[in-house]
Scaffold this motif. Structure first.
Motif, PDB file in Angstrom:
ATOM      1  N   UNK A  12     -87.108  29.946 -20.813  1.00  0.00           N
ATOM      2  CA  UNK A  12     -85.930  29.144 -21.148  1.00  0.00           C
ATOM      3  C   UNK A  12     -86.174  28.508 -22.509  1.00  0.00           C
ATOM      4  N   UNK A  13     -85.201  28.586 -23.399  1.00  0.00           N
ATOM      5  CA  UNK A  13     -85.386  28.094 -24.755  1.00  0.00           C
ATOM      6  C   UNK A  13     -86.115  29.129 -25.588  1.00  0.00           C
ATOM      7  N   UNK A  14     -86.404  28.778 -26.818  1.00  0.00           N
ATOM      8  CA  UNK A  14     -87.010  29.735 -27.735  1.00  0.00           C
ATOM      9  C   UNK A  14     -88.514  29.527 -27.911  1.00  0.00           C
ATOM     10  N   UNK A  15     -89.061  28.501 -27.281  1.00  0.00           N
ATOM     11  CA  UNK A  15     -90.503  28.262 -27.322  1.00  0.00           C
ATOM     12  C   UNK A  15     -90.960  27.869 -25.923  1.00  0.00           C
ATOM     13  N   UNK A  16     -92.239  27.857 -25.718  1.00  0.00           N
ATOM     14  CA  UNK A  16     -92.787  27.447 -24.429  1.00  0.00           C
ATOM     15  C   UNK A  16     -93.305  28.624 -23.626  1.00  0.00           C
ATOM     16  N   UNK A  17     -93.591  28.334 -22.371  1.00  0.00           N
ATOM     17  CA  UNK A  17     -94.200  29.329 -21.491  1.00  0.00           C
ATOM     18  C   UNK A  17     -93.163  30.235 -20.843  1.00  0.00           C
ATOM     19  N   UNK A  18     -93.611  31.439 -20.507  1.00  0.00           N
ATOM     20  CA  UNK A  18     -92.789  32.391 -19.782  1.00  0.00           C
ATOM     21  C   UNK A  18     -93.041  32.253 -18.285  1.00  0.00           C
TER      22      UNK A  18
END
Length: 166
Positions: free
Chosen positions: A91-97
């Protein structure tokens, strides 16, 4: 001459290994019907160093079902340590999958297609997200992972249908 042939064989084994067919991967899909396609050999996560497209390429309704199809472009199966394919969403364009599905690599040949159904998660804090496919080889003679991604959006969707944006 023998040294050059061995080098070229090694070089071919370090390219192209997993393509995201549906939804279409970022970048080109030229040559995907031949093993070792360069557009399928992206070894740097999370998106294979592909540039972010100017706009979202796929709109998905959170909570809907979607079939993802990937291609094992070049086989890296190792019976001593079998790998797998993963389908994840961020979710979003950065962070964990977040892992959505796994497909075991059981030694199918190059160019094998795999399809799996996923449920599109609800993006938290953003209507944008990223769908990611990864070939985890677990083969010491190959790169550890190959990546493909597709940017997604859930903005403005009101039905259970997919809307592919230009």
């Amino acid at each position: 001459m023998k040294t050059i042939a061995v080098f070229l064989l090694f070089l071919a084994g370090t390219w192209a290994h997993m393509c995201l067919i549906s939804p279409p991967q970022r970048g080109s899909m030229t040559g995907i019907n031949k093993p070792a396609c360069p557009d399928c050999g992206l070894v740097t996560g999370p998106c294979g160093l592909r540039p972010e497209p100017n706009k979202t390429t796929l709109a998905l309704l959170a909570g809907s079902q979607y079939t993802v199809t990937i291609q094992k472009n070049l086989d890296h199966y190792d019976s001593a340590s079998p790998g797998e394919f993963t389908i994840s969403f961020r979710a979003g364009m950065t962070g964990d999958f977040t892992l959505l599905q796994k497909i075991p690599d059981i030694g199918e040949p190059s160019l094998t297609l795999y399809s799996v159904n996923i449920t599109i998660p609800k993006p938290v804090g953003s209507d944008k997200g990223t769908l990611q496919a990864v070939y985890v080889t677990r083969n010491p003679q190959a790169p550890p992972m190959f990546y493909q991604t597709v940017p997604t959006s859930s903005s403005g969707l009101t039905s259970s249908h997919l809307a592919v944006q230009p």
